[in-house]
Design a protein around this motif. Structure first.
Motif, PDB file in Angstrom:
ATOM      1  N   VAL A  40      -7.887  -2.837  -6.362  1.00 47.82           N
ATOM      2  CA  VAL A  40      -7.353  -1.611  -5.756  1.00 47.82           C
ATOM      3  C   VAL A  40      -5.840  -1.719  -5.601  1.00 47.82           C
ATOM      4  CG1 VAL A  40      -7.323  -0.203  -3.649  1.00 47.82           C
ATOM      5  CG2 VAL A  40      -9.508  -1.009  -4.589  1.00 47.82           C
ATOM      6  N   ALA A  41      -5.380  -2.853  -5.091  1.00 44.14           N
ATOM      7  CA  ALA A  41      -3.947  -3.031  -4.883  1.00 44.14           C
ATOM      8  C   ALA A  41      -3.164  -2.930  -6.186  1.00 44.14           C
ATOM      9  CB  ALA A  41      -3.687  -4.380  -4.218  1.00 44.14           C
ATOM     10  N   ALA A  42      -3.760  -3.391  -7.277  1.00 41.15           N
ATOM     11  CA  ALA A  42      -3.076  -3.373  -8.573  1.00 41.15           C
ATOM     12  C   ALA A  42      -2.980  -1.982  -9.177  1.00 41.15           C
ATOM     13  CB  ALA A  42      -3.808  -4.308  -9.539  1.00 41.15           C
ATOM     14  N   HIS A  43      -3.792  -1.031  -8.684  1.00 44.06           N
ATOM     15  CA  HIS A  43      -3.856   0.290  -9.317  1.00 44.06           C
ATOM     16  C   HIS A  43      -3.559   1.446  -8.357  1.00 44.06           C
ATOM     17  CE1 HIS A  43      -5.419  -1.174 -13.165  1.00 44.06           C
ATOM     18  NE2 HIS A  43      -6.149  -2.026 -12.454  1.00 44.06           N
ATOM     19  N   ARG A  44      -3.137   1.176  -7.150  1.00 43.47           N
ATOM     20  CA  ARG A  44      -2.948   2.243  -6.166  1.00 43.47           C
ATOM     21  C   ARG A  44      -1.524   2.784  -6.103  1.00 43.47           C
ATOM     22  NH1 ARG A  44      -3.339   0.282  -0.042  1.00 43.47           N
ATOM     23  NH2 ARG A  44      -2.466   2.380   0.176  1.00 43.47           N
ATOM     24  N   SER A  45      -0.572   2.113  -6.735  1.00 41.84           N
ATOM     25  CA  SER A  45       0.835   2.489  -6.565  1.00 41.84           C
ATOM     26  C   SER A  45       1.189   3.720  -7.388  1.00 41.84           C
ATOM     27  CB  SER A  45       1.732   1.320  -6.963  1.00 41.84           C
ATOM     28  OG  SER A  45       1.551   1.013  -8.332  1.00 41.84           O
ATOM     29  N   GLY A  46       2.386   4.279  -7.109  1.00 46.98           N
ATOM     30  CA  GLY A  46       2.900   5.398  -7.880  1.00 46.98           C
ATOM     31  C   GLY A  46       2.397   6.743  -7.435  1.00 46.98           C
ATOM     32  N   THR A  47       1.726   6.809  -6.299  1.00 49.36           N
ATOM     33  CA  THR A  47       1.235   8.075  -5.762  1.00 49.36           C
ATOM     34  C   THR A  47       1.164   7.965  -4.247  1.00 49.36           C
ATOM     35  OG1 THR A  47      -0.623   9.638  -5.711  1.00 49.36           O
ATOM     36  CG2 THR A  47      -1.158   7.322  -6.092  1.00 49.36           C
ATOM     37  N   ASP A  48       1.340   9.105  -3.576  1.00 54.28           N
ATOM     38  CA  ASP A  48       1.247   9.111  -2.120  1.00 54.28           C
ATOM     39  C   ASP A  48      -0.187   9.262  -1.624  1.00 54.28           C
ATOM     40  OD1 ASP A  48       3.953   8.776  -1.517  1.00 54.28           O
ATOM     41  OD2 ASP A  48       4.371  10.919  -1.747  1.00 54.28           O
ATOM     42  N   PHE A  49      -1.129   9.589  -2.532  1.00 55.60           N
ATOM     43  CA  PHE A  49      -2.510   9.726  -2.077  1.00 55.60           C
ATOM     44  C   PHE A  49      -3.096   8.337  -1.854  1.00 55.60           C
ATOM     45  CE2 PHE A  49      -6.637  11.220  -1.320  1.00 55.60           C
ATOM     46  CZ  PHE A  49      -6.609  12.601  -1.235  1.00 55.60           C
ATOM     47  N   PRO A  50      -3.688   8.082  -0.692  1.00 55.48           N
ATOM     48  CA  PRO A  50      -4.276   6.771  -0.446  1.00 55.48           C
ATOM     49  C   PRO A  50      -5.458   6.531  -1.375  1.00 55.48           C
ATOM     50  CG  PRO A  50      -4.853   8.292   1.324  1.00 55.48           C
ATOM     51  CD  PRO A  50      -3.842   8.993   0.470  1.00 55.48           C
ATOM     52  N   PRO A  51      -5.750   5.282  -1.705  1.00 55.85           N
ATOM     53  CA  PRO A  51      -6.879   5.001  -2.596  1.00 55.85           C
ATOM     54  C   PRO A  51      -8.201   5.397  -1.952  1.00 55.85           C
ATOM     55  CG  PRO A  51      -6.069   2.979  -1.616  1.00 55.85           C
ATOM     56  CD  PRO A  51      -5.083   4.047  -1.238  1.00 55.85           C
ATOM     57  N   VAL A  52      -9.125   5.830  -2.785  1.00 51.20           N
ATOM     58  CA  VAL A  52     -10.485   6.154  -2.349  1.00 51.20           C
ATOM     59  C   VAL A  52     -11.430   5.203  -3.087  1.00 51.20           C
ATOM     60  CG1 VAL A  52     -12.292   7.907  -2.277  1.00 51.20           C
ATOM     61  CG2 VAL A  52      -9.888   8.560  -1.895  1.00 51.20           C
ATOM     62  N   VAL A  53     -12.211   4.449  -2.332  1.00 51.18           N
ATOM     63  CA  VAL A  53     -13.090   3.423  -2.888  1.00 51.18           C
ATOM     64  C   VAL A  53     -14.522   3.768  -2.503  1.00 51.18           C
ATOM     65  CG1 VAL A  53     -13.633   0.963  -2.981  1.00 51.18           C
ATOM     66  CG2 VAL A  53     -11.248   1.712  -2.655  1.00 51.18           C
ATOM     67  N   THR A  54     -15.391   3.905  -3.494  1.00 50.63           N
ATOM     68  CA  THR A  54     -16.771   4.305  -3.257  1.00 50.63           C
ATOM     69  C   THR A  54     -17.713   3.260  -3.841  1.00 50.63           C
ATOM     70  OG1 THR A  54     -17.017   5.495  -5.359  1.00 50.63           O
ATOM     71  CG2 THR A  54     -16.049   6.718  -3.533  1.00 50.63           C
ATOM     72  N   GLY A  55     -18.986   3.353  -3.463  1.00 50.19           N
ATOM     73  CA  GLY A  55     -19.948   2.507  -4.144  1.00 50.19           C
ATOM     74  C   GLY A  55     -21.140   2.093  -3.316  1.00 50.19           C
TER      75      GLY A  55
END
Length: 277
Positions: free
Chosen positions: A151-166
Motif C-alpha cells: 500500500v505504501a509503495a502505491h498510495r502516493s501522488g494523490t490526496d485520496f487516502p488508500p482504500v484497502v478491502t478484502g
C-alpha cells in the motif's frame, strides 16, 4: 462513493445459480468500486468480466499462481481463482503482490492494486485475500506486513487516502488486524494508519460476515465473526475526502432462494471530491 468488498466463493456449490444472485445484489447496491476475492475464470469466461459488463463497470483481475491447489479440492481442472476490482472509473495503473506463506500453506493468495481515475483525485484501491487456517495468525501477520508495504509503495501522488478491502480470515481483535490498522499497536509503515470502516457502523447492526445463518458456512470452522473488511487511510484527505459516512452488511440472505456466497459483503460509503466525487 460506495465501496464494496465480497468473497464470491469461487465455483463451490451451485455456482451458476449463485452467479445470478451475486449480480442481483451488486445491481441493487450500485457500487462505485468493488473488491472481489475468489473470482473464477475458465473456458474463456471470467466472473469479474461478466459482472462488469452486466453492471457497466471497468474491471481488472489477478489470477492465483497456484490455482491447481484449489482445483484439487473440487475436481474442477482448468478453473482459475483470483482477486478482481470492478470500478465506475477507468483503471489507470495496476500491480499484484503474492502474499508470503510457508510452502505447505501457499495456495497463491494475492493482493491486487488498481489506481482508479476517480473525479477530482485518483483513488489508490487494494483488495486482498489472506490465508485461511484458523491457527495461521502468524502467517497472516506476515501477509499484512507485506500488504502494508505494498500500500505504501502505491498510495502516493494523490490526496485520496488508500482504500484497502478484502477477506482477511481473521476477527477484528486479532493481531493481524490490529497490526494492519496501526492505531492499537505501532504501524507497520511509520505514519501509515488504516481505519477499519466498521468502527463507524451502528453498534447494534449485525456485523458477522462469516455467519452460521448462511447454509454454506460450516459451524465446525469456528464461531460467527467478521472476517471481511474495508479499511481507509487516515487522516482523511483535503475537504474530508475518504471520510466514512456509513457502513453495513449486504448479500446476507438468499436471493430467490439462493444464497450468493458463503460470505456477506461489506458496504461503505465514503466522502468523495466535493466537486463531483
Amino acid at each position: 462513493m460506495r465501496v464494496v468488498t465480497w468473497n464470491l466463493w469461487w465455483r463451490f456449490g451451485p455456482w451458476r445459480e449463485r452467479q445470478k444472485a451475486i449480480l442481483a445484489v451488486l445491481r441493487e447496491l450500485r457500487p462505485d468500486v468493488v473488491g472481489l476475492q475468489e473470482v473464477w475464470a475458465a473456458d474463456g469466461e471470467n466472473l469479474a468480466e461478466w459482472l462488469a459488463e452486466e453492471l457497466g463497470l471497468h474491471w481488472t483481475w489477478a489470477p492465483s499462481p497456484a490455482s491447481e491447489r484449489w482445483q484439487r479440492r473440487t475436481g474442477q481442472p482448468g478453473v482459475e481463482v483470483g482477486n478482481a476490482v470492478l470500478s465506475r472509473w477507468p483503471v489507470v495503473e495496476r500491480a499484484v503482490l503474492r502474499l508470503p506463506a510457508p510452502a505447505e500453506l501457499d495456495d497463491g493468495r494475492l493482493a491486487l492494486h488498481a489506481r482508479l481515475d476517480a473525479p477530482g483525485h485518483q483513488l489508490p484501491f487494494f483488495t486482498a485475500h489472506l490465508t485461511s487456517p484458523l491457527d495461521a495468525s502468524a502467517v497472516r501477520c506476515g501477509q499484512v506486513t507485506a500488504l502494508a508495504e505494498f500500500v505504501a509503495a502505491h498510495r502516493s501522488g494523490t490526496d485520496f487516502p488508500p482504500v484497502v478491502t478484502g477477506d482477511f480470515n481473521a476477527p477484528p481483535d486479532s493481531d493481524e488486524i490490529r497490526l494492519l490498522g496501526g492505531t492499537r499497536t505501532a504501524p507497520i509503515v511509520p505514519g501509515q494508519v488504516l481505519f477499519d470502516t466498521w468502527d463507524y457502523a451502528d453498534p447494534t447492526a449485525p456485523s458477522a460476515t462469516w455467519d452460521h445463518s448462511n447454509p454454506y458456512v460450516h459451524p465446525g470452522l469456528g464461531p460467527r465473526t467478521r472476517v471481511d473488511y474495508i479499511f481507509v487511510g487516515g487522516p482523511a484527505g483535503p475537504a474530508g475526502i475518504g471520510t466514512v459516512q456509513g457502513v453495513r452488511r449486504a448479500g446476507d440472505g438468499p436471493v430467490e432462494g439462493v444464497w450468493p456466497t458463503d460470505h456477506a459483503a461489506v458496504v461503505a460509503d465514503l466522502a468523495g471530491a466535493p466537486y463531483g466525487g
